[in-house]
Design an enzyme around this catalytic site. Structure first.
Site, PDB file in Angstrom:
ATOM      1  N   HIS A  10       0.839  -1.203   0.000  1.00 55.52           N
ATOM      2  CA  HIS A  10       0.000   0.000   0.000  1.00 55.52           C
ATOM      3  C   HIS A  10       0.871   1.249   0.000  1.00 55.52           C
ATOM      4  O   HIS A  10       1.840   1.340   0.740  1.00 55.52           O
ATOM      5  CB  HIS A  10      -0.893  -0.031   1.250  1.00 55.52           C
ATOM      6  CG  HIS A  10      -2.044   0.933   1.202  1.00 55.52           C
ATOM      7  ND1 HIS A  10      -2.980   0.929   0.191  1.00 55.52           N
ATOM      8  CD2 HIS A  10      -2.426   1.921   2.046  1.00 55.52           C
ATOM      9  CE1 HIS A  10      -3.885   1.878   0.417  1.00 55.52           C
ATOM     10  NE2 HIS A  10      -3.565   2.497   1.538  1.00 55.52           N
ATOM     11  N   CYS A  62     -25.772  22.059  15.183  1.00 58.73           N
ATOM     12  CA  CYS A  62     -26.250  21.285  16.323  1.00 58.73           C
ATOM     13  C   CYS A  62     -26.310  19.799  15.962  1.00 58.73           C
ATOM     14  O   CYS A  62     -26.021  19.410  14.837  1.00 58.73           O
ATOM     15  CB  CYS A  62     -27.623  21.775  16.755  1.00 58.73           C
ATOM     16  SG  CYS A  62     -27.688  23.554  17.042  1.00 58.73           S
TER      17      CYS A  62
END
Ligand SMILES: *Cc1c(COP(=O)(O)O)cnc(C)c1O
Length: 401
Positions: free
Chosen positions: A175, A340
């Site tokens: 990777h 929120c």
């Protein structure tokens, strides 16, 4: 019936906050990947983390229909979900397996990535008991510093493998640590280390059929330059063919996002996900009135504020407070005040005729305006990966085309 199969009628009775997934965009991005690699190279579609928030079962179904040869997930649980939904192609468990998961890896025909001798032995013993041969992929750490054995230890594994009669090494992988960077020297070094290790495996008589390293960034901009002889054939494609790489592992690009801005010029991708809602409430506030917790937005003028039924519990991150904007009536409405848990306010003073229940687009396009996951990521100080897979389970996914 699972909720993602609910009809449009049912969704109308729910909160209008939804993620709309365009299957045609997924198909387009898959075809773009195919045209960027050589014909012999296979595609392993990375659908971990609920296909980066797009719905793993639905995404894998679309890609399997297009002939995608392989799927990649992070953990066995994700692979089992795909199997139970009818995905029959091989599924690679990229994130490794714990000993207690090995029985299920066999039961659901999942292919484990292995990076230690202990797991290798366990899998071999399990396969021996069952009287079968199990495909595995071996991971080498060429510089990511995460999963994988060191290339110089690969030969230890070879000795182990030659005794492990119930294991077939189907693939070897590694990777990249910074494939999206402009400076390509480290990635090139990784690719070279990988090929050297593969070469020494071959010299010991082990020739795994699949070799793979490339994530999205490395598919868009490959690392091993093709020889002049083959350069003429096709740009990116031959690089892999040359090096013997024959499988690529795209994730992010499948979903139409770019690993870095630099790579946008190189390939045309279409964002597959739009995050939408509708105005829940519209209010007028006088200059000097404040909005939301902590009063971090104070109106400088008489203002119109739209309240949207989406918040950080849906994955619309609180770090976007007072920073991002939302599309309403084709225009950008800045988020006003702190986001929120369930609600977000935005300033629509400059957008005429906004009404309650008007559509609001948080990611996606409306009219000629567009907000990308990349834009949201940059405002929130993160990457598009986190934005997409952060859209939470309480946001229903709706599929079009
Ligand atoms: C997630 C993952 C990928 C996909 O990476 P993208 O940058 O999303 O293309 C590829 N390989 C491995 C091992 C991964 O974990």
């Amino acid at each position: 019936m699972p909720c993602h199969h609910r009809s449009k009628e049912t969704l109308l009775e729910r909160r209008p906050t939804i993620a709309v997934i365009d299957r045609e965009a997924l198909r387009h991005n898959y075809r773009q990947i195919r045209s960027n690699i050589s014909q012999a190279t296979k595609v392993l579609a990375v659908v971990k983390a609920n296909a980066y928030g797009h719905g793993d079962v639905e995404t894998a179904a679309v890609l399997q229909d297009l002939g995608c040869e392989y799927f990649g997930v992070a953990m066995p649980e994700e692979g089992i979900r795909l199997r139970e939904s009818g995905i029959s192609m091989p599924i690679l468990i990229l994130g490794g397996v714990f000993p207690n998961q090995i029985a299920e890896v066999f039961e659901f025909s999942l292919t484990p990535v292995v990076f230690d001798l202990f797991t290798l032995r366990l899998i071999n013993e399990f396969a021996a008991k069952k009287g079968l041969i199990k495909d595995i992929h071996l991971k080498l750490d060429t510089g990511m510093g995460r999963l994988g054995i060191r290339p110089q230890d690969a030969l230890l594994l070879v000795q182990e493998l030659s005794g492990a009669r119930h294991i077939r090494l189907e693939g070897v992988l590694s990777h990249f640590a910074e494939a999206e960077e402009e400076d390509r020297s480290f990635s090139k070094k990784q690719a070279e280390l990988f090929l050297k290790a593969v070469q020494s495996l071959r010299e010991s008589g082990i020739s795994p059929p699949l070799l793979h390293m490339a994530n999205s960034a490395a598919i868009i901009a490959p690392f091993l330059s093709p020889s002049p002889r083959v350069r003429r054939v096709r740009k990116g494609a031959v690089a892999y063919k040359d090096a013997g790489f024959n499988l690529v592992r795209p994730g992010l690009m499948l979903y139409g996002a770019y690993p870095s801005e630099r790579l946008m010029k190189k390939i045309d991708l279409k964002p597959a996900l739009a995050l939408k809602t509708r105005v829940l409430s519209l209010k007028k506030i006088d200059a000097g009135f404040s909005v939301s917790y902590g009063r971090r937005f104070v109106a400088k003028r008489n203002s119109a504020i739209a309240v949207l039924p989406i918040g950080y519990a849906d994955g619309y991150m609180r770090s976007l407070s007072n920073k991002s904007s939302v599309l309403i009536r084709g225009k950008r409405a800045p988020v006003a005040g702190v986001i929120c848990m369930d609600l977000t306010m935005c300033d629509v003073t400059d957008i005429p005729d906004v009404r309650e229940h008007d559509e609001a687009v948080l990611i996606g396009s409306q009219g000629s305006e567009r907000i990308t996951a990349e834009e949201i990521a940059s405002l929130a100080g993160t990457i598009p990966y986190e934005v997409l897979c952060g859209i939470s389970a309480r946001v229903p996914r709706v599929y079009i085309s």
